[in-house]
Design a protein around this motif. Structure first.
Motif, short mmCIF file in Angstrom:
data_model
loop_
_atom_site.label_atom_id
_atom_site.label_comp_id
_atom_site.label_asym_id
_atom_site.label_seq_id
_atom_site.Cartn_x
_atom_site.Cartn_y
_atom_site.Cartn_z
N GLY A 1 13.36 21.40 36.34
CA GLY A 1 13.00 20.26 35.51
C GLY A 1 13.13 18.99 36.33
O GLY A 1 14.15 18.77 36.98
N SER A 2 12.08 18.18 36.35
CA SER A 2 12.09 16.99 37.20
C SER A 2 11.42 15.83 36.45
O SER A 2 10.29 15.94 35.99
N PHE A 3 12.15 14.70 36.35
CA PHE A 3 11.64 13.50 35.69
C PHE A 3 11.14 12.51 36.74
O PHE A 3 11.71 12.38 37.81
N GLY A 4 10.06 11.82 36.42
CA GLY A 4 9.53 10.79 37.31
C GLY A 4 8.86 9.69 36.51
O GLY A 4 8.55 9.86 35.33
N ALA A 5 8.64 8.56 37.15
CA ALA A 5 7.97 7.43 36.51
C ALA A 5 7.22 6.64 37.58
O ALA A 5 7.62 6.63 38.75
N THR A 6 6.14 5.97 37.18
CA THR A 6 5.37 5.19 38.13
C THR A 6 4.59 4.10 37.40
O THR A 6 4.28 4.25 36.21
N ALA A 7 4.30 3.02 38.11
CA ALA A 7 3.39 1.98 37.61
C ALA A 7 2.23 1.82 38.58
O ALA A 7 1.48 0.85 38.50
N ARG A 8 2.05 2.80 39.48
CA ARG A 8 1.06 2.65 40.56
C ARG A 8 -0.38 2.73 40.08
O ARG A 8 -1.30 2.35 40.81
N GLN A 9 -0.60 3.21 38.85
CA GLN A 9 -1.98 3.30 38.38
C GLN A 9 -2.53 1.93 37.95
O GLN A 9 -3.73 1.78 37.75
N SER A 10 -1.66 0.94 37.80
CA SER A 10 -2.11 -0.40 37.41
C SER A 10 -3.19 -0.90 38.36
O SER A 10 -3.16 -0.62 39.56
N ARG A 11 -4.16 -1.64 37.82
CA ARG A 11 -5.28 -2.08 38.67
C ARG A 11 -5.73 -3.50 38.32
O ARG A 11 -5.45 -4.02 37.24
N LEU A 12 -6.44 -4.08 39.28
CA LEU A 12 -6.94 -5.45 39.15
C LEU A 12 -8.36 -5.50 39.69
O LEU A 12 -8.64 -4.96 40.77
N GLY A 13 -9.26 -6.14 38.94
CA GLY A 13 -10.65 -6.20 39.36
C GLY A 13 -11.26 -7.57 39.15
O GLY A 13 -10.80 -8.36 38.31
N PHE A 14 -12.31 -7.86 39.91
CA PHE A 14 -13.06 -9.10 39.81
C PHE A 14 -14.54 -8.77 39.74
O PHE A 14 -15.04 -7.96 40.52
N ARG A 15 -15.26 -9.42 38.82
CA ARG A 15 -16.70 -9.31 38.74
C ARG A 15 -17.29 -10.70 38.90
O ARG A 15 -16.80 -11.67 38.30
N THR A 16 -18.33 -10.82 39.70
CA THR A 16 -18.98 -12.11 39.91
C THR A 16 -20.45 -12.02 39.53
O THR A 16 -21.05 -10.93 39.56
N SER A 17 -21.03 -13.16 39.20
CA SER A 17 -22.45 -13.22 38.88
C SER A 17 -23.01 -14.55 39.37
O SER A 17 -22.44 -15.61 39.08
N THR A 18 -24.12 -14.47 40.13
CA THR A 18 -24.74 -15.66 40.69
C THR A 18 -26.25 -15.59 40.51
O THR A 18 -26.87 -14.59 40.87
N ASP A 19 -26.83 -16.64 39.93
CA ASP A 19 -28.29 -16.73 39.83
C ASP A 19 -28.83 -17.27 41.14
O ASP A 19 -28.40 -18.33 41.61
N THR A 20 -29.76 -16.53 41.76
CA THR A 20 -30.31 -16.92 43.05
C THR A 20 -31.83 -16.92 43.00
O THR A 20 -32.43 -16.56 41.98
N GLY A 21 -32.45 -17.29 44.13
CA GLY A 21 -33.90 -17.30 44.21
C GLY A 21 -34.52 -15.93 44.11
O GLY A 21 -35.72 -15.80 43.84
N ILE A 22 -33.73 -14.86 44.31
CA ILE A 22 -34.25 -13.50 44.20
C ILE A 22 -33.77 -12.83 42.91
O ILE A 22 -33.89 -11.62 42.76
#
Length: 382
Positions: free
Chosen positions: A101-122
């Motif tokens: 029997g072995s107990f464990g814990a982690t917070a390593r799955q936490s994540r951070l993301g950025f999305r950007t949007s830019t209107d351009t000539g194309i």
């Protein structure tokens, strides 16, 4: 089939029967909040979130920026073999991992993301950068998940999910990996996508997720409606092993149906040669200079119970023609079962629990090893 799997499959049958009855009593016109959230997450993961109109969290010059992610704490208990931060069946059966029997814990799955949007000539140019803390060796180090540029609705350039992966039909689990029997990889690529109403075609040139001197080519065709979805994908490339190139090829079939309010049945099937490194079980692509043929599948049932509860069960299996050696054992079969429940405390805060059974065989002795895991988690989205 072992006694643990008999026990859990019995629980699964009772769960499906009970939740199906509850579903029939629900208002057929009710829109599930969890379904909407799941659809949004799938859209974000697939890189198909509609382009921002400039109303992001903040702006830099002419670029709008959205910040997203979640904080997640996991607590787990392994009964027979330690598997680490994820329920990893390849660790089952190894003498070094044996435990009472072995107990464990982690917070390593936490994540951070950025999305950007830019209107351009194309036209609109959007970007995505996503990191988590799942570093190598059990360390909490920043790790790149996604880094891509999207030109309009058609072109994606950068690292994203492989086009071979059936993302929309990927089973939902509390633990990080999910069931065996399904493709899972994020790779640098150039992908073209075009849609006609419910029909979508995509093709990509990708970096192989294992050693290779050649590009990998994929294509996929999907059909999606509110009640039904189906997808077929193909892959061709080479894998370099033992100083030689081995052909790698295969296909994936997947589909989902929502037969009643809040209910979901879905399945995936994968088959091919040298595909092991692309699958959750990570079997050898080749053994003794010969391509290792593999097939795998997943089955999942999910059901909303009211507006805040969601329960489900997922089964996965992988079968290899040639045995894969890991540690002291060599396997050619892997099986997993995930039985879980999610409770939405608020729109952004979710409590979850999961019971996991994994099985792995030893080709040399003919023995089958299994291990159970109980896991609890708290997740706050932002």
């Amino acid at each position: 089939m072992s006694k643990p799997r008999h026990k859990l499959l019995t629980v699964a049958a009772l769960t499906i029967g009970t939740t199906g009855t509850l579903a029939q009593a629900q208002d057929q016109g009710t829109q599930s909040e969890l379904d909407a959230l799941r659809a949004r997450v799938e859209a974000l993961e697939a890189g198909s979130e509609p382009a921002s109109t400039g109303g992001g969290d903040f702006s830099i010059g002419g670029t709008s920026v959205d910040i997203y992610g979640y904080l997640k704490a996991d607590f787990y208990y392994d009964t027979d073999f330690r598997q680490g931060d994820t329920a990893f069946p390849n660790a089952i059966g190894e003498p070094a991992n044996a435990t009472d029997g072995s107990f464990g814990a982690t917070a390593r799955q936490s994540r951070l993301g950025f999305r950007t949007s830019t209107d351009t000539g194309i036209g609109n140019v959007s970007g995505r950068l996503e990191l988590d803390l799942f570093g190598s060796g059990g360390t909490a180090e920043l790790r790149l998940r996604h880094a891509s540029v999207q030109l309009g609705d058609n072109w994606l350039i950068g690292q994203d999910w492989t086009n071979f992966m059936p993302l929309s039909q990927y089973p939902t689990t509390v633990e990080f990996n999910g069931p065996v029997g399904i493709a899972f990889a994020r790779v640098p690529q150039i992908r073209y996508t075009h849609s006609w109403d419910a029909l979508t075609f995509s093709a990509s040139i990708e970096e192989n997720n294992t050693t290779s001197d050649d590009p990998t080519f994929t294509s996929a065709l999907s059909y999606d409606t509110d009640l039904f979805s189906a997808r077929v994908a193909g892959l061709a490339g080479t894998v370099r092993t033992g100083g030689q190139d081995i052909d790698q090829s295969g296909f994936t079939l997947s589909g989902a149906v929502r037969p009643w309010a809040g209910g979901l049945f879905q399945a995936t099937y994968v088959d091919g040669e040298a595909l092991g490194p692309l699958l959750i079980g990570a079997g050898n692509a080749a053994v003794g200079g010969q391509a290792n043929d593999v097939s795998g599948y997943t089955l999942e049932f999910r059901q909303d119970i009211g507006e805040r509860w969601n329960v489900g069960i997922a089964y996965g299996r992988e079968d290899y023609d040639l045995a894969t050696s890991t540690g002291t054992l060599a396997f050619d079969e892997l099986e997993t079962i995930h039985l879980n429940a999610f409770y939405k405390v608020t729109d952004d805060l979710t409590f979850s629990a999961e019971y996991f059974i994994g099985e792995r065989n030893d080709v040399a002795t003919g023995r089958t090893f299994d291990s159970d895991r109980i896991q609890l988690a708290v997740q706050l989205n932002f």
